[in-house]
Design a protein around this motif. Sequence first.
Motif, PDB file in Angstrom:
ATOM      1  N   ASN A  97       0.828  -1.216   0.000  1.00  0.00           N
ATOM      2  CA  ASN A  97       0.000   0.000   0.000  1.00  0.00           C
ATOM      3  C   ASN A  97       0.857   1.260   0.000  1.00  0.00           C
ATOM      4  OD1 ASN A  97      -2.352  -1.451   0.030  1.00  0.00           O
ATOM      5  ND2 ASN A  97      -2.609  -1.340   2.256  1.00  0.00           N
ATOM      6  N   SER A 177     -14.559   2.337  -1.018  1.00  0.00           N
ATOM      7  CA  SER A 177     -14.286   1.145  -1.796  1.00  0.00           C
ATOM      8  C   SER A 177     -12.797   0.868  -1.770  1.00  0.00           C
ATOM      9  CB  SER A 177     -14.761   1.350  -3.244  1.00  0.00           C
ATOM     10  OG  SER A 177     -13.885   0.715  -4.136  1.00  0.00           O
ATOM     11  N   SER A 178     -12.442  -0.402  -1.616  1.00  0.00           N
ATOM     12  CA  SER A 178     -11.019  -0.720  -1.473  1.00  0.00           C
ATOM     13  C   SER A 178     -10.248  -0.460  -2.762  1.00  0.00           C
ATOM     14  CB  SER A 178     -10.831  -2.169  -1.027  1.00  0.00           C
ATOM     15  OG  SER A 178     -11.490  -3.038  -1.919  1.00  0.00           O
ATOM     16  N   THR A 261      -9.468   7.017   6.791  1.00  0.00           N
ATOM     17  CA  THR A 261      -9.947   5.653   6.567  1.00  0.00           C
ATOM     18  C   THR A 261      -9.635   4.714   7.722  1.00  0.00           C
ATOM     19  OG1 THR A 261      -7.882   5.027   5.514  1.00  0.00           O
ATOM     20  CG2 THR A 261      -9.616   5.847   4.064  1.00  0.00           C
ATOM     21  N   GLY A 264      -8.842   1.187   6.474  1.00  0.00           N
ATOM     22  CA  GLY A 264      -9.822   0.433   5.690  1.00  0.00           C
ATOM     23  C   GLY A 264     -10.069   1.050   4.350  1.00  0.00           C
ATOM     24  N   PRO A 265     -11.038   0.630   3.574  1.00  0.00           N
ATOM     25  CA  PRO A 265     -11.775  -0.627   3.748  1.00  0.00           C
ATOM     26  C   PRO A 265     -10.935  -1.833   3.340  1.00  0.00           C
ATOM     27  CG  PRO A 265     -12.526   0.581   1.807  1.00  0.00           C
ATOM     28  CD  PRO A 265     -11.523   1.445   2.477  1.00  0.00           C
ATOM     29  N   ASP A 266     -11.139  -2.944   4.029  1.00  0.00           N
ATOM     30  CA  ASP A 266     -10.395  -4.191   3.791  1.00  0.00           C
ATOM     31  C   ASP A 266      -8.886  -3.979   3.820  1.00  0.00           C
ATOM     32  OD1 ASP A 266     -12.756  -5.571   3.460  1.00  0.00           O
ATOM     33  OD2 ASP A 266     -12.833  -5.146   1.302  1.00  0.00           O
ATOM     34  N   ASP A 267      -8.412  -3.195   4.746  1.00  0.00           N
ATOM     35  CA  ASP A 267      -6.970  -2.962   4.906  1.00  0.00           C
ATOM     36  C   ASP A 267      -6.321  -2.343   3.666  1.00  0.00           C
ATOM     37  OD1 ASP A 267      -6.973  -3.991   7.466  1.00  0.00           O
ATOM     38  OD2 ASP A 267      -6.707  -6.040   6.741  1.00  0.00           O
ATOM     39  N   SER A 268      -7.129  -1.750   2.792  1.00  0.00           N
ATOM     40  CA  SER A 268      -6.548  -1.248   1.543  1.00  0.00           C
ATOM     41  C   SER A 268      -5.737   0.032   1.746  1.00  0.00           C
ATOM     42  CB  SER A 268      -7.636  -1.002   0.505  1.00  0.00           C
ATOM     43  OG  SER A 268      -8.519  -0.005   0.968  1.00  0.00           O
ATOM     44  N   THR A 269      -5.845   0.667   2.907  1.00  0.00           N
ATOM     45  CA  THR A 269      -5.051   1.879   3.130  1.00  0.00           C
ATOM     46  C   THR A 269      -4.171   1.774   4.379  1.00  0.00           C
ATOM     47  OG1 THR A 269      -6.910   2.908   4.272  1.00  0.00           O
ATOM     48  CG2 THR A 269      -6.657   3.432   1.939  1.00  0.00           C
TER      49      THR A 269
END
Lengths: 315, 284
Positions: A97, A177-178, A261, A264-269
């Motif tokens: 990331n 949104s991821s 964030t 998140g979302p889904d650990d994308s950041t």
Amino acid sequence: MSSPRSSSVLERPAVTPRAARPSANLRLRRKIKENLTAYGLLCAALACFAIFSWYPIVRGVLLSFQQVDFVNDPSWVGFGNFTKLFEDPLFGVAWRNTLLFTGLALVFGFFVPFLTAVLLNELRHAKAYFRLVVYLPVMLPPVVTALMWKWFYDPGSGLFNQGLDAVGLPTSQWLDSSTTAMLSLVFVSTWANMGSTTLIYLAALQTIPGELYEAAELDGAGMWKRLRHVTFPQTRFVLLVLLLLQVVATMQVFTEPYVMTGGGPDDSTVTVLLLLYRYAFVYNDFGSASAMSVLLFVALGVFSAMYVRLTKEAS
Amino acid sequence: MRTLISPSQLRSRKGKTIYWVVLVLTLVLFTIAFLFPLYWAVTGAMKSSSELAKVPPTLVPEQWHPETYVQSWKEMDLGKYFLNTIVVAGGAWLVQLAVDVPAAYALSKLRPKLGNLVLGLMLATLMLPAAALLVPTYVTVADLGLLNSPAAIWLPAAANAFNIYLLKRFFDQIPDEIVEAATIDGAGPVRIMARIVLPMSRPILAVVSIFAVVTAWKDFIWPLLVFPDTGKQTLSVMLQRVAIDMPLNLLVAGLVLASVPMVLLFLAFQRHILAGLTAGSLKG
């Protein structure tokens, strides 16, 4: 620094030793006094550096090999903290990331300001206005910018989707949104920081001698060729310095993901620094957090060293 | 001044048209990109909660509620956090000047033995990414019992190699003859620094001062760590903490208020800030 000069002064009276001896003695006493005064003036800075920079550097390396829980004494765990990090699935995610953020930030934060500066340099009107507004976001506290943009990004009633909707463009989930969350963070950070980069480029562009463009034009170079063969090489140094600076700065991104964030979302950041923060201040595992700092330092040390060298050479 | 595009190209009819189109487009684009978000926040705070959530949004508030700012000030106890932030930023400024100016002066004009080594060791800290020192410095500050004290911000801020380097380079340009003449007249180093060198160094002192204040005001991660006591926090840390529970219009009003001092500072010291920008980042 001053030694060659003072020694040449000292050599001359050697011809008349009788007169020289007391004055040399005096000179020595004066030298000692001057050194004492100098270190007196330096002592506060030396103390601050020793306690808050030099000592923490050593301590950070030591901590990375220790287990620290603030209940028992720290114990040595060898490379245990490092292996623990490598086993954490989030570790790889955080680095990916962060590299994505740095890469995107370079695309936007590096080329956009350069092109903007080239454009502004050509404009003959409203220069002061352009300089003023482009720098204004730089003055806002990053938390303010982040919270403000979080509101703009709101998928329902946020400024961006409303604007896109009004002109008939597709809307986006932005931070929710991821796939777009990281890109959305890059936009914020570019908006907030491009003012300083743009103005530094602009200053560099203004030092290019006009004759170079004239000569190129006489040789039949069109606008693009002049940009490539005059503007670009003439600003190469500044471009390189800011590139290094930006890599170092963006690899440490924290405020935007933390405030906007939370990873998140889904650990994308989840970024490296966000994970480091979690290890230290959520899991209270200062050893692993320090191991992460050491890794970050290893990854960035080269860039920092190159930056410091280049700027020292320039001066 | 001759730039990328030649004057003759600009003078042609086609050139003129393109120039004005590009100029107007840039003006509009810049205003939308950089001023409009600020306008949106300033006026957004004055909309009612229901109007804020309305789709499509209103460009100008239907009903003005300037009292939101007053309400926001009271609700978040902004006075207290403004004071905290002023203490943090003002102290960081004073401590940096008090520590870094004498150090730079000593290195530049008194040139003590090992002075270059000292400067080198200070400059070496610039190679370290700030994040790498976060944890060990935090642990050190905690050990010293400085948590929740503004000194936890002031003292590490004074260990600023950048400031010392900028100041030293400026002092280097002041001729040694002036210092020597004053020494012969019987003035000591401290007196020479205060009476002769500092008055000549106003531009660089202004740059260092402004950047010290702005950096401290904008900082987030370090104050977040060193002020676990919520009452001691700075504006940034507090706003982030309460953001989720605050009604949107009150929060936005708070964000605007927290930015006002920095915007005013910028408007007042534009020249110094823009000059310091190139001095600070390129040091050249």
